[in-house]
Design a protein around this motif. Structure first.
Motif, PDB file in Angstrom:
ATOM      1  N   PRO A   1       0.804  -1.226   0.000  1.00 28.42           N
ATOM      2  CA  PRO A   1       0.000   0.000   0.000  1.00 28.42           C
ATOM      3  C   PRO A   1       0.840   1.281   0.000  1.00 28.42           C
ATOM      4  O   PRO A   1       0.354   2.335  -0.419  1.00 28.42           O
ATOM      5  N   VAL A   2       2.069   1.188   0.466  1.00 30.44           N
ATOM      6  CA  VAL A   2       2.966   2.351   0.480  1.00 30.44           C
ATOM      7  C   VAL A   2       3.692   2.473  -0.856  1.00 30.44           C
ATOM      8  O   VAL A   2       3.888   3.578  -1.382  1.00 30.44           O
TER       9      VAL A   2
ATOM     10  N   ILE B   1      -6.251  -0.800  -2.232  1.00 31.62           N
ATOM     11  CA  ILE B   1      -5.454  -2.002  -1.975  1.00 31.62           C
ATOM     12  C   ILE B   1      -6.274  -3.243  -2.314  1.00 31.62           C
ATOM     13  O   ILE B   1      -5.719  -4.273  -2.725  1.00 31.62           O
ATOM     14  N   SER B   2      -7.590  -3.148  -2.223  1.00 33.39           N
ATOM     15  CA  SER B   2      -8.446  -4.274  -2.588  1.00 33.39           C
ATOM     16  C   SER B   2      -8.291  -4.604  -4.074  1.00 33.39           C
ATOM     17  O   SER B   2      -8.104  -5.767  -4.446  1.00 33.39           O
ATOM     18  N   LEU B   3      -8.352  -3.601  -4.933  1.00 31.48           N
ATOM     19  CA  LEU B   3      -8.194  -3.843  -6.372  1.00 31.48           C
ATOM     20  C   LEU B   3      -6.767  -4.249  -6.703  1.00 31.48           C
ATOM     21  O   LEU B   3      -6.548  -5.197  -7.474  1.00 31.48           O
ATOM     22  N   LEU B   4      -5.794  -3.569  -6.143  1.00 32.02           N
ATOM     23  CA  LEU B   4      -4.394  -3.932  -6.390  1.00 32.02           C
ATOM     24  C   LEU B   4      -4.138  -5.396  -6.049  1.00 32.02           C
ATOM     25  O   LEU B   4      -3.488  -6.117  -6.810  1.00 32.02           O
ATOM     26  N   SER B   5      -4.635  -5.827  -4.909  1.00 33.89           N
ATOM     27  CA  SER B   5      -4.366  -7.204  -4.467  1.00 33.89           C
ATOM     28  C   SER B   5      -4.960  -8.215  -5.437  1.00 33.89           C
ATOM     29  O   SER B   5      -4.362  -9.256  -5.697  1.00 33.89           O
TER      30      SER B   5
ATOM     31  N   VAL C   1      -7.467  -8.974  -0.615  1.00 31.16           N
ATOM     32  CA  VAL C   1      -7.994  -8.371   0.612  1.00 31.16           C
ATOM     33  C   VAL C   1      -9.330  -7.710   0.313  1.00 31.16           C
ATOM     34  O   VAL C   1      -9.462  -6.928  -0.624  1.00 31.16           O
ATOM     35  N   ASP C   2     -10.328  -8.107   1.078  1.00 31.07           N
ATOM     36  CA  ASP C   2     -11.671  -7.542   1.005  1.00 31.07           C
ATOM     37  C   ASP C   2     -12.255  -7.617   2.412  1.00 31.07           C
ATOM     38  O   ASP C   2     -11.640  -8.189   3.330  1.00 31.07           O
TER      39      ASP C   2
ATOM     40  N   ARG D   1      -9.076  -2.745  11.069  1.00 31.56           N
ATOM     41  CA  ARG D   1     -10.328  -2.642  10.344  1.00 31.56           C
ATOM     42  C   ARG D   1     -10.137  -2.084   8.940  1.00 31.56           C
ATOM     43  O   ARG D   1     -10.764  -2.543   7.992  1.00 31.56           O
ATOM     44  N   ALA D   2      -9.301  -1.045   8.815  1.00 30.37           N
ATOM     45  CA  ALA D   2      -9.088  -0.410   7.519  1.00 30.37           C
ATOM     46  C   ALA D   2      -8.220  -1.302   6.640  1.00 30.37           C
ATOM     47  O   ALA D   2      -7.255  -1.925   7.108  1.00 30.37           O
ATOM     48  N   ALA D   3      -8.542  -1.357   5.347  1.00 26.51           N
ATOM     49  CA  ALA D   3      -7.850  -2.276   4.442  1.00 26.51           C
ATOM     50  C   ALA D   3      -6.358  -1.995   4.352  1.00 26.51           C
ATOM     51  O   ALA D   3      -5.537  -2.913   4.391  1.00 26.51           O
ATOM     52  N   THR D   4      -5.980  -0.734   4.226  1.00 26.81           N
ATOM     53  CA  THR D   4      -4.557  -0.419   4.087  1.00 26.81           C
ATOM     54  C   THR D   4      -3.785  -0.753   5.354  1.00 26.81           C
ATOM     55  O   THR D   4      -2.637  -1.183   5.285  1.00 26.81           O
ATOM     56  N   GLU D   5      -4.411  -0.574   6.506  1.00 28.46           N
ATOM     57  CA  GLU D   5      -3.755  -0.914   7.770  1.00 28.46           C
ATOM     58  C   GLU D   5      -3.723  -2.419   7.996  1.00 28.46           C
ATOM     59  O   GLU D   5      -2.790  -2.944   8.613  1.00 28.46           O
ATOM     60  N   ALA D   6      -4.734  -3.109   7.516  1.00 24.98           N
ATOM     61  CA  ALA D   6      -4.807  -4.559   7.733  1.00 24.98           C
ATOM     62  C   ALA D   6      -3.882  -5.324   6.812  1.00 24.98           C
ATOM     63  O   ALA D   6      -3.490  -6.452   7.134  1.00 24.98           O
ATOM     64  N   TRP D   7      -3.505  -4.747   5.657  1.00 21.28           N
ATOM     65  CA  TRP D   7      -2.767  -5.489   4.645  1.00 21.28           C
ATOM     66  C   TRP D   7      -1.491  -6.119   5.194  1.00 21.28           C
ATOM     67  O   TRP D   7      -1.278  -7.332   5.072  1.00 21.28           O
ATOM     68  N   GLY D   8      -0.605  -5.314   5.763  1.00 20.31           N
ATOM     69  CA  GLY D   8       0.668  -5.838   6.258  1.00 20.31           C
ATOM     70  C   GLY D   8       0.492  -6.931   7.300  1.00 20.31           C
ATOM     71  O   GLY D   8       1.084  -8.021   7.177  1.00 20.31           O
ATOM     72  N   PRO D   9      -0.305  -6.699   8.353  1.00 23.34           N
ATOM     73  CA  PRO D   9      -0.546  -7.763   9.324  1.00 23.34           C
ATOM     74  C   PRO D   9      -1.176  -9.007   8.727  1.00 23.34           C
ATOM     75  O   PRO D   9      -0.872 -10.123   9.151  1.00 23.34           O
TER      76      PRO D   9
END
Length: 215
Positions: free
Chosen positions: A110-111, A118-122, A136-137, A151-159
């Motif tokens: 996301p960075v 990030i949902s579409l990128l993934s 990620v959805d 909760r937020a997609a960009t924050e959840a991506w890495g974890p």
């Protein structure tokens, strides 16, 4: 084999194999084969190289309705930047087989690539590296929230990436997942020699099983 569990975020996904079979257009417990996005996303061939083609973006629309003009423009004008990001991500490996530096690279998506969600990128990038780039959805974010706390997609991506990799590092879970999905792989590609048969992405299988729980 049909009763072998599929576990994600420390919890068994109910009826996971039956849900996956249903999504993939195979025989399942509830009736005749059905058509879902498997036929328009997963089953459409792509080269596992670094170049996102128009077909990859269009296939993602089967999972991500409402592509905007900005989204389409991004993948055309930023093709080189996307290829540069994909290039270090190994092909032909599962997530657990990657070096820590590779996992950190994926976690930084996301960075590194800003523009589309990030949902579409993934979803687009999953087509190029299906065994290491999760989709990620909301259903995945919510299922893994007890572990990630995000909760937020960009924050959840890495974890999410780190947790999915941690899960795959478990020897017993890898064995159980491989055995559980082997029957589905055989039914998807019955005419291909077992040694040459494609392997279903574990992270995609879990994504499907969780999403189909509400269908």
């Amino acid at each position: 084999m049909d009763d072998l569990p599929i576990v994600a975020a420390g919890r068994e996904v109910p009826d996971a194999l039956d849900r996956i079979r249903r999504y993939c257009g195979l025989a399942w417990s509830g009736g005749p084969p059905e058509t879902w996005a498997w036929h328009y996303f997963d089953a459409v061939p792509t080269a596992f190289d670094d170049i996102v083609m128009p077909g990859d973006v269009l296939c993602a629309a089967a999972l991500h309705p409402g592509l905007s003009r900005d989204d389409l423009t991004y993948f055309r004008e930023k093709q080189d930047a996307v290829a540069d990001w994909l290039r270090p991500v190994p092909t032909g490996r599962r997530l657990w087989e990657l070096a820590e530096s590779d996992v950190e690279h994926i976690a930084a998506l996301p960075v590194d690539l800003t523009g589309p969600s990030i949902s579409l990128l993934s979803k687009v990038l999953h087509r190029k590296r299906p065994h290491v780039i999760p989709l990620v959805d909301r259903h995945i974010i919510d299922w893994y929230r007890p572990v990630t706390g995000k909760r937020a997609a960009t924050e959840a991506w890495g974890p999410l990436v780190q947790e999915m990799r941690r899960e795959e590092l478990d020897d017993e879970r890898r064995l159980m997942t491989a055995i559980a999905l082997s029957g589905i792989e055989q039914d998807l590609w019955p005419d291909i020699d077992p040694d040459e048969r494609p392997r279903l992405s574990w992270i995609r299988a879990i994504d499907i099983a969780i999403w189909m729980g509400s269908r």
